[in-house]
Motif scaffolding. Structure first.
Motif, mmCIF file in Angstrom:
data_model
loop_
_atom_site.group_PDB
_atom_site.id
_atom_site.type_symbol
_atom_site.label_atom_id
_atom_site.label_comp_id
_atom_site.label_asym_id
_atom_site.label_seq_id
_atom_site.Cartn_x
_atom_site.Cartn_y
_atom_site.Cartn_z
ATOM 1 N N LEU A 114 -31.021 16.260 -49.048
ATOM 2 C CA LEU A 114 -30.156 15.748 -50.244
ATOM 3 C C LEU A 114 -30.807 15.870 -51.505
ATOM 4 O O LEU A 114 -30.246 16.161 -52.710
ATOM 5 C CB LEU A 114 -29.734 14.192 -50.051
ATOM 6 N N THR A 115 -32.166 15.560 -51.654
ATOM 7 C CA THR A 115 -32.749 15.614 -52.968
ATOM 8 C C THR A 115 -33.255 17.027 -53.345
ATOM 9 O O THR A 115 -32.935 17.360 -54.604
ATOM 10 C CB THR A 115 -34.303 15.022 -52.842
ATOM 11 N N ASP A 116 -33.118 18.064 -52.546
ATOM 12 C CA ASP A 116 -33.261 19.283 -52.749
ATOM 13 C C ASP A 116 -32.200 19.939 -53.448
ATOM 14 O O ASP A 116 -32.278 20.745 -54.303
ATOM 15 C CB ASP A 116 -33.649 20.251 -51.493
ATOM 16 N N ALA A 117 -30.892 19.499 -52.598
ATOM 17 C CA ALA A 117 -29.672 19.986 -53.203
ATOM 18 C C ALA A 117 -29.161 19.303 -54.715
ATOM 19 O O ALA A 117 -28.919 20.104 -55.368
ATOM 20 C CB ALA A 117 -28.456 19.358 -52.282
ATOM 21 N N LEU A 118 -29.538 18.034 -54.888
ATOM 22 C CA LEU A 118 -29.590 17.517 -56.018
ATOM 23 C C LEU A 118 -30.436 18.014 -57.254
ATOM 24 O O LEU A 118 -29.817 18.044 -58.369
ATOM 25 C CB LEU A 118 -29.729 15.976 -56.279
ATOM 26 N N SER A 119 -31.615 18.514 -56.790
ATOM 27 C CA SER A 119 -32.600 19.526 -57.876
ATOM 28 C C SER A 119 -31.738 20.769 -58.479
ATOM 29 O O SER A 119 -32.271 21.190 -59.417
ATOM 30 C CB SER A 119 -33.768 19.663 -57.080
ATOM 31 N N LEU A 120 -30.627 21.306 -57.641
ATOM 32 C CA LEU A 120 -30.062 22.601 -58.177
ATOM 33 C C LEU A 120 -29.074 21.975 -59.293
ATOM 34 O O LEU A 120 -28.694 20.902 -59.481
ATOM 35 C CB LEU A 120 -29.244 23.247 -57.177
ATOM 36 N N THR A 121 -28.463 22.943 -59.880
ATOM 37 C CA THR A 121 -27.197 22.760 -60.789
ATOM 38 C C THR A 121 -26.260 23.961 -60.461
ATOM 39 O O THR A 121 -26.310 24.891 -59.810
ATOM 40 C CB THR A 121 -27.957 23.016 -62.356
ATOM 41 N N GLY A 122 -25.145 23.523 -61.209
ATOM 42 C CA GLY A 122 -23.859 24.100 -60.989
ATOM 43 C C GLY A 122 -23.343 24.505 -59.581
ATOM 44 O O GLY A 122 -23.553 23.604 -58.613
ATOM 45 N N LYS A 123 -22.847 25.768 -59.453
ATOM 46 C CA LYS A 123 -22.605 26.181 -58.107
ATOM 47 C C LYS A 123 -23.494 26.152 -56.926
ATOM 48 O O LYS A 123 -23.090 25.768 -55.792
ATOM 49 C CB LYS A 123 -21.780 27.506 -58.275
ATOM 50 N N LEU A 139 -22.831 8.452 -55.282
ATOM 51 C CA LEU A 139 -23.493 9.825 -55.394
ATOM 52 C C LEU A 139 -22.980 10.535 -56.624
ATOM 53 O O LEU A 139 -23.954 11.183 -57.219
ATOM 54 C CB LEU A 139 -23.060 10.823 -54.077
ATOM 55 N N GLY A 140 -22.094 10.357 -57.007
ATOM 56 C CA GLY A 140 -21.443 10.907 -58.212
ATOM 57 C C GLY A 140 -22.153 10.576 -59.392
ATOM 58 O O GLY A 140 -22.556 11.214 -60.315
ATOM 59 N N ARG A 141 -22.481 9.154 -59.650
ATOM 60 C CA ARG A 141 -23.237 8.506 -60.657
ATOM 61 C C ARG A 141 -24.539 9.001 -60.569
ATOM 62 O O ARG A 141 -25.027 9.239 -61.739
ATOM 63 C CB ARG A 141 -23.063 6.895 -60.289
ATOM 64 N N ILE A 142 -25.214 9.195 -59.437
ATOM 65 C CA ILE A 142 -26.451 9.804 -59.510
ATOM 66 C C ILE A 142 -26.608 11.222 -60.083
ATOM 67 O O ILE A 142 -27.253 11.632 -60.798
ATOM 68 C CB ILE A 142 -27.055 9.668 -57.990
ATOM 69 N N ILE A 143 -25.444 11.819 -59.511
ATOM 70 C CA ILE A 143 -25.335 13.426 -59.948
ATOM 71 C C ILE A 143 -25.110 13.465 -61.616
ATOM 72 O O ILE A 143 -25.785 14.389 -62.312
ATOM 73 C CB ILE A 143 -24.262 14.071 -59.334
ATOM 74 N N GLU A 144 -24.170 12.365 -62.094
ATOM 75 C CA GLU A 144 -24.009 12.581 -63.608
ATOM 76 C C GLU A 144 -25.239 12.174 -64.419
ATOM 77 O O GLU A 144 -25.521 12.684 -65.373
ATOM 78 C CB GLU A 144 -22.843 11.331 -63.634
#
Length: 388
Positions: free
Chosen positions: A189-198, A219-224
């Motif tokens: 999950l953290t590896d995926a969140l380290s990316l951006t965009g598509k 999860l949306g608030r973390i991503i934002e």
């Protein structure tokens, strides 16, 4: 109408001087002398014209377009020693001529050396064009290196770490805790969140997370929050040098503000500590009527205050004691000197007292001297004094 053309008289065939001389040679001595006429010298223009007629036309070629005019041809190199000395020079003129030749030789040597260096530079790729190109490439690389260094310095700055790196790390910790709650792999999950965009959207889709609306909101608030931090970081990285300068200046101003508050607090602490230590150190107290003592007391306090101003992180009590010690030592030495002087004076007074005591009256019941050192009784001394 008929036109009559007059016939021209036949030209007189006069023998040339060469033919006349040839005929006389065969006639012998009886031959008449041959008259020779000296022809006038042709004019210069006629000579040029005549010589031009005698030269083939193939020699008169038009100059090529690339040919340099005669006045642009490089001057021929003449050695300084090969230049003829002007005639009729006196001693001063000859000396000047020799100095001029010496200068010419030196300039010729310098020119030869410069020409050699130019050829050497050209052979090694050091001609101006090659050097300019190399310098341009080097400047470009230097700018790239400076940008990289500025970016590293920016990311290492205290404020960047505090405002961007640390909040991002906290969001990553929140994401790991969230992954454990939903039975997902925290690292994935953290590896995926380290990316951006598509790329991040595809990575999250591959994880196939089964989330309810509340979990999706978390999860949306973390991503934002991570996107906000990422945008700020990239904005500053795009102009790392300027961003670093701004952050450095803000950090300096923040340190000054913190220092000012600390110094203010320190001075309040100094006043409180000074009042508290007056019971421990007598030198901090003022005494009425003792000007010298009061002057030294003020000097201790002011010296300690000045030291704290320059070194605000120093311990106030230790500074006050350190500043008081030299004064105490000085007072101690002064006291010892006064005691020694008093002791010396006491000894002198005791001597004088003994001398006076030896001459003072001391009667017994029988009128004898009290001390064995007195040879005459007091009554005899009085009688002698009054002439009896």
């Amino acid at each position: 109408m008929s036109t009559t053309i007059a016939e021209a008289p036949p030209a007189e065939n006069k023998p040339s001087p060469f033919h006349a001389a040839l005929e006389n040679a065969f006639k012998g001595d009886d031959a008449p002398p041959v008259e020779t006429k000296t022809e006038a010298a042709p004019k210069p223009a006629e000579v040029v014209k005549e010589s031009a007629k005698s030269v083939p036309d193939t020699l008169f070629k038009k100059p090529d377009a690339d040919a340099k005019p005669a006045d642009e041809a490089p001057p021929s190199k003449v050695a300084a020693d090969e230049i003829a000395e002007p005639p009729k020079l006196d001693a001063k003129g000859k000396a000047g001529w020799e100095a001029l030749k010496k200068t010419a030789r030196e300039e010729s040597t310098k020119r030869a050396e410069l020409e050699r260096q130019i050829e050497e530079w050209k052979s090694k790729g050091r001609d101006p064009e090659t050097l300019e190109k190399a310098l341009s490439e080097r400047d470009k690389k230097l700018s790239e290196y400076e940008a990289k260094v500025a970016r590293v310095d920016l990311e290492s700055s205290e404020s960047f770490q505090r405002e961007i790196v640390e909040p991002r790390n906290r969001e990553m910790q929140r994401a790991k805790a969230f992954a454990e709650e939903i039975d997902a792999n925290p690292e994935e999950l953290t590896d995926a969140l380290s990316l951006t965009g598509k790329a991040r959207a595809n990575a999250l889709r591959d994880l196939a997370l089964d989330l309810d609306p509340v979990q999706s909101g978390r999860l949306g608030r973390i991503i934002e929050k991570m996107d906000e931090l990422h945008e700020r970081a990239e904005s500053e990285r795009s102009n790392a040098k300027q961003s670093l300068e701004q952050r450095t200046e803000r950090e300096r101003l923040d340190r000054l503000a913190e220092h000012g508050e600390f110094v203010k607090t320190k001075f309040l602490q100094f006043e409180d500590t000074t009042k508290r230590m007056r019971a421990k150190l007598e030198i901090l107290n003022q005494v009425d009527g003792h000007e010298d003592w009061n002057t030294k007391s003020k000097a201790v306090v002011e010296s300690a205050r000045a030291y704290i101003q320059d070194n605000p992180y120093a311990d106030v009590e230790a500074v006050i004691e350190a500043k008081a010690m030299p004064v105490y030592r000085e007072l101690f030495l002064e006291t010892r000197e006064r005691e020694a002087a008093l002791e010396s004076k006491v000894v002198e007074m005791e001597k004088e007292l003994k001398a006076i005591h030896g001459r003072s009256p001391s009667l017994t019941q029988r009128g004898a001297a009290a001390e064995a050192g007195n040879k005459k009784p007091f009554s005899s001394m009085i009688a002698e004094a009054f002439g009896q």
